[in-house]
Write an enzyme that holds these catalytic residues in place. Structure first.
Site, mmCIF file in Angstrom:
data_model
loop_
_atom_site.group_PDB
_atom_site.id
_atom_site.type_symbol
_atom_site.label_atom_id
_atom_site.label_comp_id
_atom_site.label_asym_id
_atom_site.label_seq_id
_atom_site.Cartn_x
_atom_site.Cartn_y
_atom_site.Cartn_z
ATOM 1 N N HIS A 23 -7.004 -1.251 -0.872
ATOM 2 C CA HIS A 23 -7.342 -1.159 0.406
ATOM 3 C C HIS A 23 -7.575 -2.573 0.871
ATOM 4 C CE1 HIS A 23 -11.314 -1.089 0.182
ATOM 5 N NE2 HIS A 23 -11.383 -1.571 1.663
HETATM 6 C C1 UD1 Z 1 -12.661 -1.589 7.201
HETATM 7 C C2 UD1 Z 1 -13.899 -2.391 6.558
HETATM 8 C C3 UD1 Z 1 -13.181 -2.397 5.203
HETATM 9 C C4 UD1 Z 1 -14.078 -1.303 4.386
HETATM 10 C C5 UD1 Z 1 -12.723 -0.564 4.826
HETATM 11 C C6 UD1 Z 1 -12.964 1.118 3.630
HETATM 12 C C7 UD1 Z 1 -14.074 -4.321 8.234
HETATM 13 C C8 UD1 Z 1 -13.462 -5.339 8.039
HETATM 14 N N1 UD1 Z 1 -13.135 -3.756 7.604
HETATM 15 O O1 UD1 Z 1 -10.554 -1.791 6.036
HETATM 16 O O2 UD1 Z 1 -14.677 -3.469 5.041
HETATM 17 O O3 UD1 Z 1 -13.589 -1.312 2.908
HETATM 18 O O4 UD1 Z 1 -13.189 -0.469 6.471
HETATM 19 O O5 UD1 Z 1 -12.132 1.996 4.519
HETATM 20 O O6 UD1 Z 1 -14.890 -4.209 9.048
HETATM 21 N N2 UD1 Z 1 -6.329 3.879 9.911
HETATM 22 C C9 UD1 Z 1 -6.256 4.765 10.470
HETATM 23 N N3 UD1 Z 1 -7.226 6.045 10.326
HETATM 24 C C10 UD1 Z 1 -8.269 5.168 10.259
HETATM 25 C C11 UD1 Z 1 -8.281 3.979 10.487
HETATM 26 C C12 UD1 Z 1 -8.157 2.732 10.265
HETATM 27 O O7 UD1 Z 1 -5.008 5.215 10.219
HETATM 28 O O8 UD1 Z 1 -9.719 6.200 11.030
HETATM 29 C C13 UD1 Z 1 -5.699 2.435 10.014
HETATM 30 C C14 UD1 Z 1 -4.674 1.869 10.973
HETATM 31 O O9 UD1 Z 1 -3.499 2.053 10.921
HETATM 32 C C15 UD1 Z 1 -5.571 0.696 11.195
HETATM 33 C C16 UD1 Z 1 -5.726 0.615 9.105
HETATM 34 O O10 UD1 Z 1 -5.862 1.817 8.902
HETATM 35 O O11 UD1 Z 1 -4.609 -0.477 11.758
HETATM 36 C C17 UD1 Z 1 -6.907 -0.268 8.937
HETATM 37 O O12 UD1 Z 1 -8.219 0.288 9.617
HETATM 38 P P1 UD1 Z 1 -9.149 -0.606 10.103
HETATM 39 O O13 UD1 Z 1 -10.347 -0.371 9.925
HETATM 40 O O14 UD1 Z 1 -8.867 -2.029 10.791
HETATM 41 O O15 UD1 Z 1 -9.276 -1.217 8.327
HETATM 42 P P2 UD1 Z 1 -9.735 -1.211 6.846
HETATM 43 O O16 UD1 Z 1 -8.374 -1.664 5.836
HETATM 44 O O17 UD1 Z 1 -9.561 0.546 7.152
#
Ligand code: UD1
Length: 386
Positions: free
Chosen positions: A224
């Site tokens: 991820h």
């Molecule tokens: C975040 C954390 C990372 C952690 C990871 C675990 C930061 C900077 N990063 O990264 O350290 O290892 O979580 O998962 O805080 N999305 C969904 N559903 C959700 C949440 C996210 O579909 O419930 C999708 C969205 O399209 C979003 C993407 O996942 O844009 C990334 O989510 P985001 O919270 O920005 O960061 P992570 O990559 O999950």
């Protein structure tokens, strides 16, 4: 004493669960701690958030800031605006933050500006890689924290080298391992076939999965990090390695993060994965399912810090698809199960061939004993600023 404790994203939930249980246990004695749980809402899906609250027995958060997805500045900015209101309303003695996600940074900065003491659980981790958003979050949080609770001796040495006074830091062990210990027995009861059936991504090719019994070994894959999944050429090279050498050796079980699924689709790589009969793409799995998959797998391929730690304790050979780590205690040279390969396909291939032949080698660093959370609570209660 009043504490506001904060969670935001998936890896926080395993760290706050034992902390809340330890507060409850502490409260069965004479002194009482009031704890208000705040969820910033960075992760909001049922599978990325609510399922973990249920699985880990975390009470419903008193407050959900509903921040959701966005750029880093959007997530951090919105969290600060909303969290400031919470602090003004509840006026706590402490804010407790865990890990290194955007919630950790946003809430520690807001707390200090409101003159509230900050305790950071999982302090002192350093990758030295300033292109990682988590590294910035760790540095700022640790610099601001009044009490730094540290998971291992290497992290303690990092803080000493940065000049953190001894009275502000304490080696307490790894709180994630409290959760691992508390759930491993239940996890061992879960059947592999149920994990596949409960979480199967139906866009993926479903065939032959019933042949994987609990005895067969497979590769567990999770990816991820932006450094692995946000660039087409990096993801494409990984996909071609997985669909070539890896599937010739073993089946792959891949609980897929939404960021990775989105990017595979955007880069036109999704069909190569989902149409491959040797690869089972799952939706994000629950905590116990993840532990079960880890303990049954022959090799773990991952870029997750939490999995690196869990592999060390469970003993599963772990190929860490990163060029650096903030968790060197999990590396083989420190007795752990993990080796760094980055996204270098040559290095991944070499390590994969070794790992397939290697056996399980469980190891517990100092104080990774399942009793970290109570040490955290006691450190907060006994904290004296001067
Ligand atoms: C975040 C954390 C990372 C952690 C990871 C675990 C930061 C900077 N990063 O990264 O350290 O290892 O979580 O998962 O805080 N999305 C969904 N559903 C959700 C949440 C996210 O579909 O419930 C999708 C969205 O399209 C979003 C993407 O996942 O844009 C990334 O989510 P985001 O919270 O920005 O960061 P992570 O990559 O999950």
């Amino acid at each position: 004493m009043k504490i506001v404790s904060v969670v935001g994203a998936r890896p926080n939930f395993m760290k706050i669960a034992p902390f809340i249980r330890a507060i409850d246990k502490f409260n069965s004695g004479q002194r009482k701690i009031e704890n208000i749980l705040v969820h910033t809402g960075q992760h909001y899906d049922e599978r990325m958030s609510e399922a973990f609250f249920r699985d880990l027995g975390i009470p419903e958060p008193e407050i959900n800031l509903g921040i959701g997805s966005g750029t880093h500045a959007e997530q951090v900015g919105k969290t600060m605006i909303e969290f400031e209101k919470v602090l003004r309303q509840h006026n706590p003695d402490w804010v407790v933050v865990v890990g290194d996600v955007n919630a950790t940074l946003a809430c520690s900065v807001t707390a200090k500006k409101e003159n509230v003491k900050v305790c950071h659980i999982e302090a002192g981790l350093r990758s030295g890689d300033m292109t990682m958003p988590e590294e910035i979050n760790r540095l700022v949080t640790d610099r601001l924290s009044d009490l730094l609770l540290v998971p291992d001796e290497i992290s303690l040495a990092n803080l000493r080298a940065e000049g953190v006074p001894e009275k502000r830091m304490k080696l307490v062990g790894n709180i994630m391992i409290d959760t691992l210990n508390a759930n491993i027995k239940e996890a061992r009861r879960i059947k592999l076939i149920d994990i596949i059936e409960n979480n199967f991504n139906h866009e993926s090719f479903l065939s032959g999965y019933k042949e994987i019994g609990n005895k067969d070994r497979f590769v567990l894959l999770t990816l991820h990090r932006p450094s692995n999944v946000d660039k087409r050429e990096v993801l494409e090279a990984l996909v071609s390695f997985l669909t070539g050498e890896v599937v010739r050796a073993m089946k792959i079980i891949w609980p897929m993060h939404p960021r990775t699924e989105n990017n595979l689709k955007e880069f036109g790589l999704w069909e190569k994965i989902c149409c491959n009969s040797e690869i089972f793409v799952l939706h994000p799995v629950s905590y116990r399912e993840s532990i079960r998959l880890n303990s049954l797998s022959k090799v773990v391929l991952t870029d997750s810090g939490g999995l690196q730690e869990e592999c060390t304790v469970l003993g599963t050979p772990c190929i860490t698809l990163r060029f650096n780590t903030e968790r060197p205690v999990t590396l083989r040279e420190h007795g752990g199960a993990s080796v760094l390969t980055g996204s270098n396909i040559g290095a991944i291939k070499r390590e994969f061939r070794k790992a397939v032949k290697a056996g399980q080698n469980p190891h517990r660093p100092l104080l990774w004993d399942g009793r970290t959370a109570m040490r955290c609570v006691k450190a907060i209660v006994n904290f004296r600023s001067m």
